[in-house]
Design a protein around this motif. Structure first.
Motif, PDB file in Angstrom:
ATOM      1  N   LEU A  86       1.462  -5.612   5.850  1.00 43.84           N
ATOM      2  CA  LEU A  86       1.104  -7.026   5.865  1.00 43.84           C
ATOM      3  C   LEU A  86       1.758  -7.732   7.051  1.00 43.84           C
ATOM      4  O   LEU A  86       2.962  -7.627   7.259  1.00 43.84           O
ATOM      5  CB  LEU A  86       1.567  -7.688   4.566  1.00 43.84           C
ATOM      6  CG  LEU A  86       1.289  -9.185   4.447  1.00 43.84           C
ATOM      7  CD1 LEU A  86      -0.209  -9.443   4.250  1.00 43.84           C
ATOM      8  CD2 LEU A  86       2.080  -9.786   3.291  1.00 43.84           C
ATOM      9  N   GLN A 146      -2.529  -1.506  10.864  1.00 41.97           N
ATOM     10  CA  GLN A 146      -2.447  -0.077  10.549  1.00 41.97           C
ATOM     11  C   GLN A 146      -2.292   0.698  11.848  1.00 41.97           C
ATOM     12  O   GLN A 146      -3.209   0.743  12.661  1.00 41.97           O
ATOM     13  CB  GLN A 146      -3.703   0.379   9.799  1.00 41.97           C
ATOM     14  CG  GLN A 146      -3.638   1.797   9.265  1.00 41.97           C
ATOM     15  CD  GLN A 146      -4.862   2.143   8.426  1.00 41.97           C
ATOM     16  OE1 GLN A 146      -5.994   1.788   8.768  1.00 41.97           O
ATOM     17  NE2 GLN A 146      -4.668   2.832   7.323  1.00 41.97           N
ATOM     18  N   PHE A 169      -6.657  -5.506  10.382  1.00 41.25           N
ATOM     19  CA  PHE A 169      -7.632  -5.802   9.344  1.00 41.25           C
ATOM     20  C   PHE A 169      -7.381  -7.187   8.771  1.00 41.25           C
ATOM     21  O   PHE A 169      -6.263  -7.510   8.366  1.00 41.25           O
ATOM     22  CB  PHE A 169      -7.545  -4.781   8.208  1.00 41.25           C
ATOM     23  CG  PHE A 169      -7.950  -3.398   8.603  1.00 41.25           C
ATOM     24  CD1 PHE A 169      -6.998  -2.467   8.970  1.00 41.25           C
ATOM     25  CD2 PHE A 169      -9.287  -3.028   8.614  1.00 41.25           C
ATOM     26  CE1 PHE A 169      -7.360  -1.191   9.337  1.00 41.25           C
ATOM     27  CE2 PHE A 169      -9.663  -1.751   8.985  1.00 41.25           C
ATOM     28  CZ  PHE A 169      -8.694  -0.831   9.348  1.00 41.25           C
ATOM     29  N   TYR A 198      -3.541  -7.542   8.002  1.00 42.09           N
ATOM     30  CA  TYR A 198      -2.765  -6.311   7.902  1.00 42.09           C
ATOM     31  C   TYR A 198      -2.910  -5.540   9.208  1.00 42.09           C
ATOM     32  O   TYR A 198      -3.917  -5.643   9.908  1.00 42.09           O
ATOM     33  CB  TYR A 198      -3.285  -5.424   6.762  1.00 42.09           C
ATOM     34  CG  TYR A 198      -2.940  -5.905   5.377  1.00 42.09           C
ATOM     35  CD1 TYR A 198      -3.715  -6.873   4.737  1.00 42.09           C
ATOM     36  CD2 TYR A 198      -1.854  -5.378   4.680  1.00 42.09           C
ATOM     37  CE1 TYR A 198      -3.411  -7.308   3.454  1.00 42.09           C
ATOM     38  CE2 TYR A 198      -1.549  -5.800   3.394  1.00 42.09           C
ATOM     39  CZ  TYR A 198      -2.325  -6.767   2.801  1.00 42.09           C
ATOM     40  OH  TYR A 198      -2.019  -7.192   1.532  1.00 42.09           O
ATOM     41  N   GLY A 257       0.516   3.642   7.045  1.00 43.38           N
ATOM     42  CA  GLY A 257      -0.121   2.831   6.015  1.00 43.38           C
ATOM     43  C   GLY A 257      -0.360   1.413   6.493  1.00 43.38           C
ATOM     44  O   GLY A 257       0.036   1.023   7.590  1.00 43.38           O
ATOM     45  N   LEU A 258      -1.004   0.635   5.661  1.00 44.30           N
ATOM     46  CA  LEU A 258      -1.289  -0.763   5.975  1.00 44.30           C
ATOM     47  C   LEU A 258      -0.053  -1.616   5.744  1.00 44.30           C
ATOM     48  O   LEU A 258       0.578  -1.533   4.692  1.00 44.30           O
ATOM     49  CB  LEU A 258      -2.429  -1.262   5.079  1.00 44.30           C
ATOM     50  CG  LEU A 258      -3.812  -0.759   5.474  1.00 44.30           C
ATOM     51  CD1 LEU A 258      -4.709  -0.662   4.256  1.00 44.30           C
ATOM     52  CD2 LEU A 258      -4.416  -1.674   6.516  1.00 44.30           C
ATOM     53  N   PHE A 306       0.814  -1.210   0.000  1.00 40.64           N
ATOM     54  CA  PHE A 306       0.000   0.000   0.000  1.00 40.64           C
ATOM     55  C   PHE A 306       0.846   1.258   0.000  1.00 40.64           C
ATOM     56  O   PHE A 306       1.951   1.304   0.569  1.00 40.64           O
ATOM     57  CB  PHE A 306      -0.901   0.032   1.238  1.00 40.64           C
ATOM     58  CG  PHE A 306      -2.125  -0.820   1.108  1.00 40.64           C
ATOM     59  CD1 PHE A 306      -2.086  -2.166   1.427  1.00 40.64           C
ATOM     60  CD2 PHE A 306      -3.317  -0.276   0.653  1.00 40.64           C
ATOM     61  CE1 PHE A 306      -3.215  -2.963   1.297  1.00 40.64           C
ATOM     62  CE2 PHE A 306      -4.446  -1.065   0.523  1.00 40.64           C
ATOM     63  CZ  PHE A 306      -4.391  -2.402   0.836  1.00 40.64           C
ATOM     64  N   GLY A 307       0.299   2.295  -0.618  1.00 41.97           N
ATOM     65  CA  GLY A 307       0.835   3.621  -0.473  1.00 41.97           C
ATOM     66  C   GLY A 307       0.330   4.260   0.808  1.00 41.97           C
ATOM     67  O   GLY A 307      -0.488   3.672   1.527  1.00 41.97           O
ATOM     68  N   ALA A 308       0.807   5.475   1.066  1.00 43.51           N
ATOM     69  CA  ALA A 308       0.431   6.178   2.294  1.00 43.51           C
ATOM     70  C   ALA A 308      -0.964   6.787   2.217  1.00 43.51           C
ATOM     71  O   ALA A 308      -1.524   7.190   3.232  1.00 43.51           O
ATOM     72  CB  ALA A 308       1.463   7.259   2.610  1.00 43.51           C
TER      73      ALA A 308
END
Lengths: 115, 110
Positions: free
Chosen positions: B46, B38, B90, B36, B43-44, A106-108
């Motif tokens: 893994l 956060q 998540f 995931y 950010g997320l 993922f990006g920010a």
């Protein structure tokens, strides 16, 4: 690039305006995903691309939302006639997988605020 | 509809205690499953993934998850929680299209 890059990081706009959010995935990643995350919620799927084509756009909420990936790399999420309810963090993710399992990087995110 | 469900919105545990976060999935066949994390303003990231094979998968930061087909579950566990584990977690799953649960917010108290 080393990671997924999203620009802008923050965007404030007025209701009714047009907005573009850009995602630059990891080089060589064929799959690209857009999600929307509202405060206190999980990422909500919008669309994903395999190469240049949208493989699944079932999550786009209505026809004001559109996304493109013309050369199979950078993607742009476009929102027309923005509404206050569009305010959220828009997340982009990419994956090297062509089929099957997709481990997403993922990006920010791009935080969109519609006044 | 194909989805994952996280029944617990918020969980509080004491530092050093064990942790289990629940995730149930609803798919026609065994999907690929992920957890995931956060952290606030981050950010997320893994934690771990399950594709096939051994039903107990190890992840980063001392986390593990167990796939149970009979219960349609993929619960996340950690034997001893650290204060730095406070975050939102998540569960996600799918084949090509990957969807996420609504998240479980973990609070760690001293």
């Amino acid at each position: 690039g080393a990671g997924v890059s999203q620009t802008p990081s923050n965007k404030v706009t007025e209701k009714g305006k047009y907005v573009e959010l850009r995602c630059d995935p990891i080089s060589g990643h064929t799959a690209l995903y857009w999600y929307r995350q509202s405060l206190g919620q999980g990422p909500e799927f919008l669309i994903y691309f395999q190469g240049t084509g949208a493989a699944d756009d079932s999550g786009l909420p209505n026809d004001r939302f559109f996304a493109v990936r013309p050369e199979g790399s950078v993607s742009t999420l476009k929102i027309q006639r923005t509404e206050r309810g569009d305010s959220a963090v828009y997340l982009c993710a990419s994956s090297p997988a062509r089929t099957g399992a997709n481990v997403l990087t993922f990006g920010a995110g791009s935080r969109l605020t519609v006044l | 509809a194909q989805s994952v469900t996280q029944p617990d919105i918020h969980i509080t545990v004491s530092e050093g205690a064990s942790l289990e976060l629940r995730c149930n999935y609803s798919y026609g066949a065994t999907p690929y499953l992920f957890w995931y994390v956060q952290s606030p303003g981050q950010g997320l990231q893994l934690l771990l993934k399950y594709f096939s094979g051994d039903t107990l998968v190890q992840g980063i930061k001392g986390f593990e998850a167990e796939f149970k087909r009979s219960q349609s579950s993929f619960n996340l566990r950690k034997p001893s929680v650290h204060w730095s584990d406070a975050a939102e977690y998540f569960c996600s799953g799918g084949y090509q299209k990957v969807t996420f649960g609504t998240g479980t917010k973990l609070q760690v108290i001293p």
